[in-house]
Design a protein around this motif. Structure first.
Motif, PDB file in Angstrom:
ATOM      1  N   ASP A 214      -1.452   1.757  -6.946  1.00 23.79           N
ATOM      2  CA  ASP A 214      -1.784   1.274  -8.287  1.00 23.79           C
ATOM      3  C   ASP A 214      -1.585  -0.222  -8.473  1.00 23.79           C
ATOM      4  O   ASP A 214      -2.409  -0.886  -9.077  1.00 23.79           O
ATOM      5  CB  ASP A 214      -0.974   2.059  -9.322  1.00 23.79           C
ATOM      6  CG  ASP A 214      -1.395   3.523  -9.340  1.00 23.79           C
ATOM      7  OD1 ASP A 214      -2.512   3.804  -8.874  1.00 23.79           O
ATOM      8  OD2 ASP A 214      -0.601   4.372  -9.814  1.00 23.79           O
TER       9      ASP A 214
ATOM     10  N   ARG B  75      -6.532   2.798  -1.843  1.00 19.78           N
ATOM     11  CA  ARG B  75      -7.196   3.165  -3.096  1.00 19.78           C
ATOM     12  C   ARG B  75      -6.240   3.848  -4.062  1.00 19.78           C
ATOM     13  O   ARG B  75      -6.489   3.910  -5.250  1.00 19.78           O
ATOM     14  CB  ARG B  75      -8.406   4.066  -2.800  1.00 19.78           C
ATOM     15  CG  ARG B  75      -9.540   3.353  -2.087  1.00 19.78           C
ATOM     16  CD  ARG B  75     -10.797   4.196  -2.091  1.00 19.78           C
ATOM     17  NE  ARG B  75     -10.701   5.373  -1.255  1.00 19.78           N
ATOM     18  CZ  ARG B  75     -11.108   5.429   0.020  1.00 19.78           C
ATOM     19  NH1 ARG B  75     -11.645   4.373   0.588  1.00 19.78           N
ATOM     20  NH2 ARG B  75     -10.991   6.536   0.717  1.00 19.78           N
TER      21      ARG B  75
ATOM     22  N   SER C  45       0.809  -1.216   0.000  1.00 22.46           N
ATOM     23  CA  SER C  45       0.000   0.000   0.000  1.00 22.46           C
ATOM     24  C   SER C  45       0.846   1.271   0.000  1.00 22.46           C
ATOM     25  O   SER C  45       0.382   2.328  -0.381  1.00 22.46           O
ATOM     26  CB  SER C  45      -0.943   0.012   1.212  1.00 22.46           C
ATOM     27  OG  SER C  45      -0.192   0.150   2.397  1.00 22.46           O
TER      28      SER C  45
ATOM     29  N   GLN D 191      -4.297  -2.185  -6.942  1.00 21.82           N
ATOM     30  CA  GLN D 191      -5.545  -2.021  -7.684  1.00 21.82           C
ATOM     31  C   GLN D 191      -5.578  -2.881  -8.936  1.00 21.82           C
ATOM     32  O   GLN D 191      -6.622  -3.290  -9.405  1.00 21.82           O
ATOM     33  CB  GLN D 191      -5.776  -0.546  -8.048  1.00 21.82           C
ATOM     34  CG  GLN D 191      -5.985   0.374  -6.846  1.00 21.82           C
ATOM     35  CD  GLN D 191      -7.097  -0.109  -5.926  1.00 21.82           C
ATOM     36  OE1 GLN D 191      -8.113  -0.618  -6.377  1.00 21.82           O
ATOM     37  NE2 GLN D 191      -6.896   0.009  -4.626  1.00 21.82           N
ATOM     38  N   GLU D 192      -4.388  -3.167  -9.476  1.00 24.41           N
ATOM     39  CA  GLU D 192      -4.325  -3.974 -10.695  1.00 24.41           C
ATOM     40  C   GLU D 192      -4.578  -5.454 -10.461  1.00 24.41           C
ATOM     41  O   GLU D 192      -4.854  -6.199 -11.387  1.00 24.41           O
ATOM     42  CB  GLU D 192      -2.914  -3.861 -11.286  1.00 24.41           C
ATOM     43  CG  GLU D 192      -2.792  -2.937 -12.459  1.00 24.41           C
ATOM     44  CD  GLU D 192      -1.348  -2.924 -12.927  1.00 24.41           C
ATOM     45  OE1 GLU D 192      -0.857  -3.989 -13.336  1.00 24.41           O
ATOM     46  OE2 GLU D 192      -0.726  -1.851 -12.853  1.00 24.41           O
TER      47      GLU D 192
ATOM     48  N   ASN E 278     -15.359  -1.567  -5.215  1.00 21.70           N
ATOM     49  CA  ASN E 278     -14.071  -0.899  -5.057  1.00 21.70           C
ATOM     50  C   ASN E 278     -14.179   0.582  -5.353  1.00 21.70           C
ATOM     51  O   ASN E 278     -13.209   1.300  -5.315  1.00 21.70           O
ATOM     52  CB  ASN E 278     -13.000  -1.545  -5.921  1.00 21.70           C
ATOM     53  CG  ASN E 278     -13.191  -1.289  -7.388  1.00 21.70           C
ATOM     54  OD1 ASN E 278     -14.130  -0.616  -7.786  1.00 21.70           O
ATOM     55  ND2 ASN E 278     -12.308  -1.825  -8.200  1.00 21.70           N
ATOM     56  N   LYS E 279     -15.349   1.038  -5.679  1.00 26.36           N
ATOM     57  CA  LYS E 279     -15.467   2.435  -6.016  1.00 26.36           C
ATOM     58  C   LYS E 279     -16.165   3.209  -4.917  1.00 26.36           C
ATOM     59  O   LYS E 279     -15.526   3.796  -4.080  1.00 26.36           O
ATOM     60  CB  LYS E 279     -16.163   2.622  -7.366  1.00 26.36           C
ATOM     61  CG  LYS E 279     -15.310   2.097  -8.513  1.00 26.36           C
ATOM     62  CD  LYS E 279     -14.042   2.932  -8.680  1.00 26.36           C
ATOM     63  CE  LYS E 279     -13.143   2.461  -9.814  1.00 26.36           C
ATOM     64  NZ  LYS E 279     -12.561   1.126  -9.609  1.00 26.36           N
TER      65      LYS E 279
ATOM     66  N   TYR F 177      -9.217  -4.081  -1.190  1.00 26.21           N
ATOM     67  CA  TYR F 177      -8.168  -3.106  -1.445  1.00 26.21           C
ATOM     68  C   TYR F 177      -8.726  -1.692  -1.620  1.00 26.21           C
ATOM     69  O   TYR F 177      -8.097  -0.832  -2.229  1.00 26.21           O
ATOM     70  CB  TYR F 177      -7.338  -3.502  -2.676  1.00 26.21           C
ATOM     71  CG  TYR F 177      -6.549  -4.783  -2.461  1.00 26.21           C
ATOM     72  CD1 TYR F 177      -6.425  -5.346  -1.197  1.00 26.21           C
ATOM     73  CD2 TYR F 177      -5.908  -5.429  -3.518  1.00 26.21           C
ATOM     74  CE1 TYR F 177      -5.721  -6.515  -0.988  1.00 26.21           C
ATOM     75  CE2 TYR F 177      -5.186  -6.594  -3.316  1.00 26.21           C
ATOM     76  CZ  TYR F 177      -5.106  -7.137  -2.045  1.00 26.21           C
ATOM     77  OH  TYR F 177      -4.394  -8.303  -1.846  1.00 26.21           O
ATOM     78  N   SER F 178      -9.919  -1.454  -1.094  1.00 29.57           N
ATOM     79  CA  SER F 178     -10.417  -0.085  -1.193  1.00 29.57           C
ATOM     80  C   SER F 178     -10.945   0.392   0.138  1.00 29.57           C
ATOM     81  O   SER F 178     -11.783   1.271   0.207  1.00 29.57           O
ATOM     82  CB  SER F 178     -11.485   0.021  -2.278  1.00 29.57           C
ATOM     83  OG  SER F 178     -12.580  -0.772  -1.931  1.00 29.57           O
TER      84      SER F 178
ATOM     85  N   GLY G 238      -7.909  -6.471  -6.244  1.00 34.83           N
ATOM     86  CA  GLY G 238      -8.115  -5.034  -6.394  1.00 34.83           C
ATOM     87  C   GLY G 238      -9.241  -4.699  -7.360  1.00 34.83           C
ATOM     88  O   GLY G 238      -9.836  -3.622  -7.300  1.00 34.83           O
ATOM     89  N   GLN G 239      -9.501  -5.613  -8.271  1.00 34.06           N
ATOM     90  CA  GLN G 239     -10.519  -5.358  -9.291  1.00 34.06           C
ATOM     91  C   GLN G 239     -11.922  -5.775  -8.868  1.00 34.06           C
ATOM     92  O   GLN G 239     -12.874  -5.562  -9.602  1.00 34.06           O
ATOM     93  CB  GLN G 239     -10.179  -6.135 -10.566  1.00 34.06           C
ATOM     94  CG  GLN G 239      -8.781  -5.886 -11.092  1.00 34.06           C
ATOM     95  CD  GLN G 239      -8.765  -4.798 -12.121  1.00 34.06           C
ATOM     96  OE1 GLN G 239      -9.533  -4.827 -13.055  1.00 34.06           O
ATOM     97  NE2 GLN G 239      -7.910  -3.821 -11.936  1.00 34.06           N
TER      98      GLN G 239
END
Ligand code: SF4
Ligand code: FES
Ligand code: FES
Lengths: 160, 750
Positions: free
Chosen positions: B689, B686, B263, B692-693, B741-742, B679-680, B697-698
């Protein structure tokens, strides 16, 4: 796709092991699935076998790549397994293999264009007394010389 | 206990121990590659060969059990020549590309080769070359360097619980690789980097950055979960460059989750808030700290109005602050006479939520013989706690779950109950009834009417027959209509079955927030009441409204519409924050401030800052202190954060105790569980990167079964509450499990 017939056959192997140890049947399962698929395996089939036996895909792949008996590309009608382990090597298996390669026109592991022959290098087949030796289907050919090999290949070419 | 002789020294050994454990304990160094103290013994590298008197051949120390009277030499001719030969073999196929290898300087192969290798190679043949596999965003592979120790393979099967790497082929063509090129999926995968003794598996985000000796290392605490894993933060020129695990058997052993390891990338994200800003006539201006703080003070005082009352000030914080930050902010506003303080932003109704104590030590968790998990996917939500539970399961412990969706646990489940959220309380109540009846106790009236189901009997029997059981209550139920009932039922079940409890719903540093008293005072308002009122002013601590609030659109609306004066301290820039705030103060993120994390055991883990907060951002506790000074509040003369901690420890607050009543309500509409994807969960994650990949993360989906989808008129190409719909039979009927995740729901239904 594993057919129902194959699944049945696999089940009969699974039954031989204690409950929860179904993955012990992986070698037979791979064999059954391979023979159903024209004597070769694909990544998808290996994954399917793994799923069917509830084991990680990579664990089935380990088995499938460890043993020479599993093929990972479309296989020839006749597979010539030439031993290149120590006794056979000392008795000239290297020379035999080079000869076979030039005779068939393809490298070991590759299939001739007509899909007829593939020469594979394998480990000791337990016939060291007859070294150098090779195996086609269930038959052993021992005390080989280049001439004997020629005769075998010619026989295969004629479809005998 | 008996004595054995190693290199002429008499040392104590325990029956069953392996030789290498004894040498390690007494500090005799034996070289090794495949042996790892937390993994099973493979004995395949042969580097640890030593001479055991009486044995014809040198023996591998890692797999040779000690026996009484054993005489061992790790140094004599026989041992040394064996070690040297093994080293030579291992290097035959190794590329020896240390100058371009990231592991250089911290490579076990390099180190051992220096001491045991020869300085010339006798190998003139061609070396084997292995193609690399792309195993995802976190781990880079250089498989030609692999020495086939199989530590990574064993890590997968034994620790991560999913076998992802394996050894394919045989002899010279043996390769360590994953099966499908799908990338590694484990939430603990980064540990493979640590266990790999060579440079075959290295950190992808850190690739070609620096040599290990160029960096400073500081001890710190990872704060993304309830464990507070111990880590070393490696820095260079004021930047965090890498994070590695630090062993602490009572906390994280030698492992850390990928979340904790990667992170740090977010720290240098371009989205950091770096300068104090003030809104003049609707436009943001960068100003000095003096101006910004002066603006804050004036605005806050103005908002108090004629009566000079701070009743109309609201103070909200996210779950990630340090204990010191919670304490100081709470102290500051209390001194001002304000009691409207809260951190439970994601809770729908703070009067109806979980309030359960945890009373089990992490290291004891692996010794339990039964666990009942309620409302949690522990594997992704609390990876290190799940790891302990998994260890317990591997030792023969059983695990039951009550969830609303079937998850991909990496431990064997004994009994999986997938039920709609509104039935959870009923099931627990009926379980409690079974427990009370079978222990000949009075059944309270509320439970009398309940019918006893088969599942309840099963769950109860298991709890009653176990000696050391634990009930784990997770995040999925915090907003359950019966959350308080569930919490009380779990407490009663635990009491009557002699089980311990583990409350996984207090995530982040929430436990510290409670200890610091960061909750509404006696007459204070909680978060939802504040938002529902016309507050004159707010102080918002690292709040990102679209992620943190239970109902984000209402919250954003409430914060923007009313004409409140809003001071926001944030480590990252956020549009919504910019919209509703009047001042934005840039504060430190993780590893940029000293502070304390309180883990689920109640263990205070204090850490120092590893780097300075970037540019003009400042450690938040200092900002709060200066704000207090400017507001003329006394009692803020702290020279560093340890003074704050000291004071906070003397003022430990008690959270509200919920009354122990049960009053189950029923719903029959579609129920939604909104769980942030792993992961959010906080701003730093957040902005990382690489994480998130990854597959985890997705994760962004609203999962429901086909009949629920039909009921809601949705197909698998639609969105539900702004999240893509996935139709799957894994979810209980009439339930939507959202892992997003958003952002949190725009409009909460149900
Ligand atoms: S990749 Fe590393 S850990 Fe895995 S087998 Fe190779 S050397 Fe060992
Ligand atoms: S070495 Fe060829 S058969 Fe044994
Ligand atoms: S460490 Fe003992 S054989 Fe590898």
């Amino acid at each position: 796709m594993i057919s129902n017939k194959a699944k049945k056959e696999i089940n009969s192997w699974v039954e031989k092991y204690p409950e929860g140890r179904q993955s012990s049947a992986v070698m037979e399962a791979l064999k059954i699935v391979q023979s159903e698929n024209g004597n070769s395996l694909t990544t998808e089939l290996i994954q399917e076998v793994a799923d069917y036996l509830d084991m990680p895909g990579i664990a089935a792949q380990e088995v499938a790549t460890f043993y020479e008996n599993y093929n990972h590309s479309p296989m020839a009608k006749n597979v010539i397994r030439v031993c290149h382990n120590i006794s056979c090597m000392l008795n000239g298996s290297d020379e035999l293999i080079t000869h076979l390669e030039s005779k068939t026109g393809v490298k070991t592991g590759e299939v001739t264009q007509d899909g007829n022959i593939c020469v594979k290098k394998v480990e000791c087949l337990g016939a060291c007394v007859g070294a150098p030796m090779l195996q086609i289907d269930d038959k052993y050919y021992e005390h080989l010389t280049l001439e004997k090999v020629d005769a075998i290949i010619d026989g295969l070419k004629e479809g005998k | 206990m008996f004595e054995i002789e190693i290199d002429g020294k008499l040392v104590n050994a325990e029956a069953g121990e392996k030789l290498i454990e004894v040498t390690d304990r007494v500090g005799i160094s034996v070289p090794r590659f495949c042996y790892h103290e937390k993994l099973s013994v493979a004995a395949n590298c042969r580097m640890c060969l030593v001479d055991v008197e009486g044995a014809p051949k040198p023996q591998p120390a890692c797999s040779t059990p000690v026996s009484e009277g054993m005489k061992v030499s790790t140094q004599n001719e026989k041992a040394k020549s064996a070690q040297k030969s093994v080293m030579e073999f291992l290097l035959i196929n190794h590329p020896l590309d240390c100058p371009i290898c990231d592991q250089g300087g911290e490579c076990e192969l390099q180190d051992v080769a220096m001491s045991y290798g020869s300085n010339v190679s006798r190998f003139n043949e061609g070396k084997r070359v292995i193609a690399d596999s792309n195993i995802g965003a976190l781990i880079h592979t250089d498989m030609t360097r692999c020495i086939h120790c199989t530590r990574c393979v064993r890590f997968g099967t034994e620790i991560a619980g999913i076998m992802e790497m394996g050894g394919t082929g045989r002899g010279e063509s043996l390769k360590i690789e994953p099966f499908l090129n799908e990338g590694i999926q484990s939430e603990l995968s980064g540990n493979m980097i640590d266990v790999c003794p060579v440079g075959a598996l290295t950190s992808k985000p850190f690739r070609y950055e620096l040599r290990s000796w160029q960096m400073n290392s500081t001890e710190s605490i990872a704060r993304h979960d309830l464990v507070g894993s111990n880590i070393n933060v490696q820095t260079y020129k004021g930047k965090v460059k890498r994070i590695v695990a630090r062993s602490n058997d009572s906390v994280n052993e030698t492992w850390i989750s990928d979340r904790d390891r990667f992170s740090y990338e977010g720290l240098s994200h371009s989205n950091r808030l770096l300068k104090p800003q003030v809104k003049f006539d609707g436009t943001w201006k960068e100003v000095s700290w003096e101006v910004a703080l002066d603006f804050c003070v004036k605005g806050l005082l103005r908002s108090a109005g004629e009566s000079n009352s701070m009743n109309s000030l609201g103070v909200l914080a996210s779950k990630t602050a340090t204990l010191e930050e919670y304490y100081l902010l709470q102290k500051l506003v209390s001194e001002l006479g304000c009691e409207n303080i809260d951190y439970r932003l994601g809770v729908k109704d703070t009067k109806n939520t979980i309030n359960l104590e945890s009373n089990v030590k992490l290291s004891d968790l692996e010794k339990i013989d039964h666990a009942l998990i309620v409302g949690s996917y522990t594997r992704l939500e609390q990876p290190m706690i799940n790891h302990r539970l998994r260890k317990a399961a591997l030792r023969g412990g059983t695990v039951d779950v009550i969830n609303s969706m079937q998850f991909d646990f990496n431990l064997a489940l004994n009994n999986e109950n997938i039920i709609i959220p509104c039935e959870i309380a009923n099931l627990l109540a009926s379980t409690l009834k079974v427990v009370l009846e079978s222990t000949n106790q009075d059944v309270p009236e509320e439970l009398n009417k309940l019918t006893i189901t088969k599942s309840a009997t099963k769950i109860a029997k298991k709890l009653l027959s176990s000696d050391a059981s634990v009930i784990v209550l997770g995040e999925h139920v915090i907003n359950n209509d019966n959350a308080k009932n569930i919490s009380n039922l779990v407490a009663m079940l635990a009491k009557n079955t002699n089980s311990s409890t583990l409350n996984l719903s207090k995530t982040g540093n929430s436990i510290a927030a409670d200890i610091a008293g960061f909750f509404p005072g006696k007459d204070g308002l909680d978060v939802n009441s504040m938002l529902g009122k016309d507050m004159n002013a707010y102080i918002m601590f690292d709040v990102y409204p679209e992620y943190d609030f239970h109902n984000s659109s209402t919250a954003i609306k409430a914060l923007s519409d009313k004409n409140s004066f809003i001071v926001s301290m944030n480590s990252f820039y956020n549009n919504n924050v910019a919209d509703y705030s009047d001042v934005m103060l840039p504060i430190s993120s993780y590893y940029e401030t000293s502070g304390t994390h309180v883990n689920i055991e109640g263990e205070f883990q204090t850490f120092a800052a590893s780097v300075k907060a970037p540019q003009e951002s400042k450690p938040a506790w200092k900002v709060i202190k200066v704000l207090a000074d400017l507001l003329d509040i006394s009692g803020f003369n702290y020279s560093d954060s340890s003074n704050v901690l000291e004071e906070a420890k003397h003022n430990i607050k008690q959270g509200h105790r919920a009354e122990e009543s049960i009053n189950i309500t029923d719903t029959n509409s579609v129920e939604v569980i909104w769980q942030p994807s792993p992961y959010s969960i906080d701003a730093l994650l957040r902005h990382s990167d690489s994480l998130q990949e990854t597959k985890i993360g997705q994760i962004n989906k609203a999962t429901m079964n086909s009949s629920t989808a039909k009921h809601l008129n949705l197909g698998d190409k639609d969105d539900y509450l702004g999240v893509p719909v996935v139709i799957s039979s894994l979810v209980a009927n009439n339930c939507v499990f959202i892992n997003a995740n958003k952002s949190t729901p725009s409009e909460e239904q149900a």
